[in-house]
Design a protein around this motif. Structure first.
Motif, PDB file in Angstrom:
ATOM      1  N   GLU A  56       0.855  -1.185   0.000  1.00  0.00           N
ATOM      2  CA  GLU A  56       0.000   0.000   0.000  1.00  0.00           C
ATOM      3  C   GLU A  56       0.887   1.229   0.000  1.00  0.00           C
ATOM      4  OE1 GLU A  56      -3.593   2.003   2.623  1.00  0.00           O
ATOM      5  OE2 GLU A  56      -2.810   0.058   3.197  1.00  0.00           O
ATOM      6  N   ARG A  73       0.710   5.569   0.035  1.00  0.00           N
ATOM      7  CA  ARG A  73      -0.169   6.708   0.269  1.00  0.00           C
ATOM      8  C   ARG A  73       0.629   8.012   0.286  1.00  0.00           C
ATOM      9  NH1 ARG A  73      -0.365   2.692   3.333  1.00  0.00           N
ATOM     10  NH2 ARG A  73       0.704   3.622   5.085  1.00  0.00           N
ATOM     11  N   SER A  93       0.031  12.206   1.384  1.00  0.00           N
ATOM     12  CA  SER A  93      -0.788  13.287   1.923  1.00  0.00           C
ATOM     13  C   SER A  93       0.088  14.540   1.968  1.00  0.00           C
ATOM     14  CB  SER A  93      -1.320  12.935   3.320  1.00  0.00           C
ATOM     15  OG  SER A  93      -0.250  12.739   4.220  1.00  0.00           O
ATOM     16  N   ASP A 121       1.601  15.706 -11.933  1.00  0.00           N
ATOM     17  CA  ASP A 121       0.853  15.106 -13.042  1.00  0.00           C
ATOM     18  C   ASP A 121       0.555  16.179 -14.082  1.00  0.00           C
ATOM     19  OD1 ASP A 121      -0.524  13.267 -14.507  1.00  0.00           O
ATOM     20  OD2 ASP A 121      -2.273  13.188 -13.186  1.00  0.00           O
ATOM     21  N   GLU A 180      -1.394  18.756  -9.270  1.00  0.00           N
ATOM     22  CA  GLU A 180      -1.724  17.381  -8.929  1.00  0.00           C
ATOM     23  C   GLU A 180      -0.412  16.634  -8.750  1.00  0.00           C
ATOM     24  OE1 GLU A 180      -4.102  16.289 -12.303  1.00  0.00           O
ATOM     25  OE2 GLU A 180      -5.925  16.989 -11.333  1.00  0.00           O
ATOM     26  N   TYR A 208       1.788  13.250  -7.171  1.00  0.00           N
ATOM     27  CA  TYR A 208       1.817  11.865  -6.703  1.00  0.00           C
ATOM     28  C   TYR A 208       3.270  11.477  -6.463  1.00  0.00           C
ATOM     29  CZ  TYR A 208       3.182  10.573 -11.481  1.00  0.00           C
ATOM     30  OH  TYR A 208       3.833  10.467 -12.676  1.00  0.00           O
ATOM     31  N   LYS A 255       3.017   3.349  -7.133  1.00  0.00           N
ATOM     32  CA  LYS A 255       2.623   4.749  -7.312  1.00  0.00           C
ATOM     33  C   LYS A 255       1.556   5.055  -6.274  1.00  0.00           C
ATOM     34  CE  LYS A 255       0.503   7.763 -10.770  1.00  0.00           C
ATOM     35  NZ  LYS A 255       0.031   7.838 -12.164  1.00  0.00           N
ATOM     36  N   THR A 256       1.660   6.221  -5.640  1.00  0.00           N
ATOM     37  CA  THR A 256       0.689   6.614  -4.622  1.00  0.00           C
ATOM     38  C   THR A 256      -0.543   7.231  -5.275  1.00  0.00           C
ATOM     39  OG1 THR A 256       1.489   8.886  -4.372  1.00  0.00           O
ATOM     40  CG2 THR A 256       2.558   7.189  -3.003  1.00  0.00           C
ATOM     41  N   ASN A 257      -1.491   7.562  -4.431  1.00  0.00           N
ATOM     42  CA  ASN A 257      -2.630   8.370  -4.843  1.00  0.00           C
ATOM     43  C   ASN A 257      -2.136   9.767  -5.246  1.00  0.00           C
ATOM     44  OD1 ASN A 257      -2.065   8.455  -1.879  1.00  0.00           O
ATOM     45  ND2 ASN A 257      -3.431  10.215  -2.020  1.00  0.00           N
ATOM     46  N   THR A 258      -2.994  10.517  -5.880  1.00  0.00           N
ATOM     47  CA  THR A 258      -2.682  11.894  -6.279  1.00  0.00           C
ATOM     48  C   THR A 258      -3.350  12.865  -5.318  1.00  0.00           C
ATOM     49  OG1 THR A 258      -2.496  11.251  -8.594  1.00  0.00           O
ATOM     50  CG2 THR A 258      -2.868  13.580  -8.155  1.00  0.00           C
ATOM     51  N   VAL A 259      -2.596  13.887  -4.897  1.00  0.00           N
ATOM     52  CA  VAL A 259      -3.152  14.931  -4.036  1.00  0.00           C
ATOM     53  C   VAL A 259      -3.181  16.245  -4.807  1.00  0.00           C
ATOM     54  CG1 VAL A 259      -2.452  13.828  -1.879  1.00  0.00           C
ATOM     55  CG2 VAL A 259      -0.924  15.486  -2.961  1.00  0.00           C
TER      56      VAL A 259
END
Length: 119
Positions: free
Chosen positions: A6, A8, A10, A46, A89, A91, A111-115
């Protein structure tokens, strides 16, 4: 084979800085314990034309448990994150690799989520 289970990302906006926190849950097989590892974090912006590399940092650690939580913070100036007009954006690309280990140990990527960073 060690795997990133996993990943993540932030962030906190503290004008004129942005603090990113990357966390990854990594699972190791028994024969991979007690070895030195590279954990590389590359923050990416991104972009439809081509993603921009914002910052890359490398960390080294020894695998001590079969499941480990790796957390790293990366502090960046507002201007480093602001690559184009509007919100950014962001990541993280993660890379995990054994150092000085037997050949049967392999690396892993995630690859993490995009913030959304409002700069």
């Amino acid at each position: 084979m060690a795997t990133i289970q996993e990943a993540r990302l932030s962030h906190e906006e503290r004008h004129p800085r942005v603090l990113f926190t990357v966390s990854a849950t990594v699972e190791f097989e028994e024969q991979e314990l007690g070895h030195d590892w590279l954990f590389e974090v590359t923050l990416m912006e991104d972009d439809p034309v081509g993603d921009d590399r914002l910052k890359r940092e490398r960390y080294y650690f020894e695998s001590g448990e079969s499941v480990m939580e790796l957390t790293r913070q990366i502090d960046m100036g507002w201007a480093q994150v602001d690559t184009e007009p509007g919100r950014e954006e962001v990541y993280a690309d993660l890379f995990l690799a054994p150092l000085r280990a037997p050949a049967d140990m392999t690396d892993d990527r995630a690859k993490t989520n995009t913030v959304i960073v409002d700069v």
